[in-house]
Scaffold this motif. Structure first.
Motif, PDB file in Angstrom:
ATOM      1  N   GLY A 174      -5.079   8.520   7.171  1.00  0.00           N
ATOM      2  CA  GLY A 174      -4.331   7.564   7.948  1.00  0.00           C
ATOM      3  C   GLY A 174      -4.447   7.751   9.426  1.00  0.00           C
ATOM      4  O   GLY A 174      -4.093   7.006  10.541  1.00  0.00           O
ATOM      5  N   ALA A 175      -5.004   9.080   9.845  1.00  0.00           N
ATOM      6  CA  ALA A 175      -4.938   9.306  11.455  1.00  0.00           C
ATOM      7  C   ALA A 175      -6.152   8.402  12.024  1.00  0.00           C
ATOM      8  O   ALA A 175      -5.997   8.276  13.303  1.00  0.00           O
ATOM      9  N   TYR A 176      -7.026   7.758  11.004  1.00  0.00           N
ATOM     10  CA  TYR A 176      -8.098   6.981  11.587  1.00  0.00           C
ATOM     11  C   TYR A 176      -7.960   5.584  11.334  1.00  0.00           C
ATOM     12  O   TYR A 176      -8.380   4.790  12.088  1.00  0.00           O
ATOM     13  N   LEU A 177      -7.321   5.506  10.074  1.00  0.00           N
ATOM     14  CA  LEU A 177      -7.024   3.767  10.049  1.00  0.00           C
ATOM     15  C   LEU A 177      -5.698   3.243  10.388  1.00  0.00           C
ATOM     16  O   LEU A 177      -5.597   2.130  10.713  1.00  0.00           O
ATOM     17  N   ALA A 203       5.837  -2.163  10.193  1.00  0.00           N
ATOM     18  CA  ALA A 203       4.462  -1.648  10.547  1.00  0.00           C
ATOM     19  C   ALA A 203       4.180  -0.658   9.700  1.00  0.00           C
ATOM     20  O   ALA A 203       2.695  -0.661   9.201  1.00  0.00           O
ATOM     21  N   LEU A 204       4.934   0.224   9.167  1.00  0.00           N
ATOM     22  CA  LEU A 204       4.531   1.243   8.069  1.00  0.00           C
ATOM     23  C   LEU A 204       4.051   0.386   6.681  1.00  0.00           C
ATOM     24  O   LEU A 204       3.186   1.066   6.195  1.00  0.00           O
ATOM     25  N   ASP A 205       4.640  -0.360   6.516  1.00  0.00           N
ATOM     26  CA  ASP A 205       4.413  -0.958   5.268  1.00  0.00           C
ATOM     27  C   ASP A 205       3.026  -1.960   5.066  1.00  0.00           C
ATOM     28  O   ASP A 205       2.263  -1.640   4.234  1.00  0.00           O
ATOM     29  N   GLN A 206       2.673  -2.332   6.453  1.00  0.00           N
ATOM     30  CA  GLN A 206       1.495  -2.923   6.595  1.00  0.00           C
ATOM     31  C   GLN A 206       0.354  -1.795   6.514  1.00  0.00           C
ATOM     32  O   GLN A 206      -0.732  -2.318   5.931  1.00  0.00           O
ATOM     33  N   CYS A 207       0.541  -0.588   7.082  1.00  0.00           N
ATOM     34  CA  CYS A 207      -0.315   0.472   7.053  1.00  0.00           C
ATOM     35  C   CYS A 207      -0.508   1.065   5.842  1.00  0.00           C
ATOM     36  O   CYS A 207      -1.698   1.492   5.468  1.00  0.00           O
ATOM     37  N   LYS A 209      -0.178  -0.491   3.258  1.00  0.00           N
ATOM     38  CA  LYS A 209      -1.134  -1.465   2.300  1.00  0.00           C
ATOM     39  C   LYS A 209      -2.591  -1.403   2.622  1.00  0.00           C
ATOM     40  O   LYS A 209      -3.266  -1.163   1.875  1.00  0.00           O
ATOM     41  N   VAL A 210      -2.883  -1.112   3.882  1.00  0.00           N
ATOM     42  CA  VAL A 210      -4.238  -0.979   4.516  1.00  0.00           C
ATOM     43  C   VAL A 210      -4.772   0.277   3.775  1.00  0.00           C
ATOM     44  O   VAL A 210      -6.031   0.275   3.352  1.00  0.00           O
ATOM     45  N   LEU A 211      -4.102   1.458   3.733  1.00  0.00           N
ATOM     46  CA  LEU A 211      -4.649   2.687   3.388  1.00  0.00           C
ATOM     47  C   LEU A 211      -4.931   2.562   1.647  1.00  0.00           C
ATOM     48  O   LEU A 211      -5.725   2.941   1.192  1.00  0.00           O
ATOM     49  N   PHE A 212      -3.976   1.517   1.061  1.00  0.00           N
ATOM     50  CA  PHE A 212      -4.275   1.399  -0.375  1.00  0.00           C
ATOM     51  C   PHE A 212      -5.767   0.930  -0.521  1.00  0.00           C
ATOM     52  O   PHE A 212      -6.307   0.877  -1.701  1.00  0.00           O
ATOM     53  N   TYR A 213      -5.785  -0.301   0.144  1.00  0.00           N
ATOM     54  CA  TYR A 213      -7.248  -0.945   0.267  1.00  0.00           C
ATOM     55  C   TYR A 213      -8.406  -0.008   0.366  1.00  0.00           C
ATOM     56  O   TYR A 213      -9.317  -0.142  -0.321  1.00  0.00           O
ATOM     57  N   ARG A 214      -8.125   0.957   1.519  1.00  0.00           N
ATOM     58  CA  ARG A 214      -9.459   1.662   2.064  1.00  0.00           C
ATOM     59  C   ARG A 214      -9.396   2.976   1.633  1.00  0.00           C
ATOM     60  O   ARG A 214     -10.730   3.560   1.874  1.00  0.00           O
ATOM     61  N   ASP A 243       2.351  -8.188  -2.153  1.00  0.00           N
ATOM     62  CA  ASP A 243       1.474  -9.157  -1.770  1.00  0.00           C
ATOM     63  C   ASP A 243      -0.041  -8.611  -1.809  1.00  0.00           C
ATOM     64  O   ASP A 243      -0.802  -8.923  -0.958  1.00  0.00           O
ATOM     65  N   MET A 244      -0.329  -7.815  -2.852  1.00  0.00           N
ATOM     66  CA  MET A 244      -1.614  -7.226  -2.776  1.00  0.00           C
ATOM     67  C   MET A 244      -2.775  -8.224  -3.482  1.00  0.00           C
ATOM     68  O   MET A 244      -2.410  -8.872  -4.492  1.00  0.00           O
ATOM     69  N   SER A 245      -3.884  -8.300  -2.766  1.00  0.00           N
ATOM     70  CA  SER A 245      -4.994  -9.303  -3.289  1.00  0.00           C
ATOM     71  C   SER A 245      -6.204  -8.683  -2.771  1.00  0.00           C
ATOM     72  O   SER A 245      -6.384  -8.111  -2.028  1.00  0.00           O
ATOM     73  N   TRP A 246      -7.286  -8.692  -3.925  1.00  0.00           N
ATOM     74  CA  TRP A 246      -8.412  -8.249  -3.726  1.00  0.00           C
ATOM     75  C   TRP A 246      -9.496  -9.362  -3.641  1.00  0.00           C
ATOM     76  O   TRP A 246     -10.626  -9.108  -4.035  1.00  0.00           O
TER      77      TRP A 246
END
Length: 260
Positions: A174-177, A203-207, A209-214, A243-246
């Protein structure tokens, strides 16, 4: 003849005293050289009236998603939250140490209450002491709360005893993404005065979600904790990424130039 190894060439009892064979059963001291069960990122951001943190609930055994109910945001005292990433067993040790610290503080009954800066200073000494013994606690820690004047407090300490403070912080991947995304909202000290609680949560919810993707060691279930400027702590567990989508990945075929 006695062929036991402890009898070979040892001094005479009548001259040097009785021989103690107990040392043959002693085991060498061993230090953890690498974590086994680990937790990934912890994120935190200051806003106009407090601090908010988020951490998922996954405990990974290497690449195996071994545990899905690990709580890594720990309430310490009445108005402090500690978020811990890294080795889960070391995290449990830190939790026990902090619990003993709170019990000792309550016994004093001197009217003084440990706040986030005090807990942070204690943890920074603890981590540096273990590092100096070449037996570190394999964790990175975020401490959130408020100062004596009621202003938000947020700081970081890791297994080497490195310490610093910032309005947005993250551990692990998370420190990078995630931190760059949080810095779009709060880029410098003082910017948090223009950020509401709802904006910080979005903002935390968005982050997360990004971490779960990446981040392959993350989970879509996480915990959110909030410490406001009155010292009140609220912790929301079992939050899910929405609203997760791959769909973005359906045409990916490995790496490099390829014909679709």
């Amino acid at each position: 003849m006695n062929h036991a190894p402890e009898e070979w060439g040892r001094p005479r009892n009548d001259i040097y005293g009785n021989y103690n064979p107990a040392f043959h059963n002693a085991t060498p001291s061993a230090h953890t050289q690498q974590p086994s069960i680990t937790g990934t990122s912890v994120l935190a951001i200051k806003y106009d009236s407090g601090v908010m943190l988020a951490a998922d609930n996954l405990g990974s055994y290497g690449s195996l998603a071994r545990f899905t109910d690990i709580e890594r945001l720990i309430k310490v005292g009445e108005e402090t939250v500690v978020g811990i990433s890294g080795d889960v067993s070391d995290m449990q040790h830190i939790e026990l140490v902090l619990e003993k610290l709170m019990i000792k503080d309550n016994y004093e009954q001197d009217g003084h209450r440990l706040r986030a800066p005090h807990v942070y200073e204690y943890l920074s000494r603890l981590m540096y002491n273990r590092r100096s013994k070449v037996d570190p606690l394999w964790n990175a820690i975020l401490v959130a709360g408020r100062k004596d004047d009621g202003s938000p407090f947020l700081a970081y300490v890791d297994l080497l005893g490195v310490t610093y403070s910032a309005p947005t912080l993250g551990t692990g991947y998370g420190a990078y993404l995630a931190v760059p995304l949080l810095r779009k909202l709060v880029s410098d000290e003082g910017d948090e005065k223009n950020v509401t609680k709802d904006q910080a949560r979005a903002a935390l919810d968005q982050c997360m979600k990004v971490l779960f993707y990446r981040d392959a060691r993350s989970l879509d279930k996480y915990t959110v904790a909030c410490v406001d400027n009155t010292g009140a702590v609220s912790i929301e567990t079992g939050v899910r990424c929405e609203d997760m989508s791959w769909r973005f990945a359906e045409n990916i075929r490995g790496y490099g130039t390829q014909k679709m």
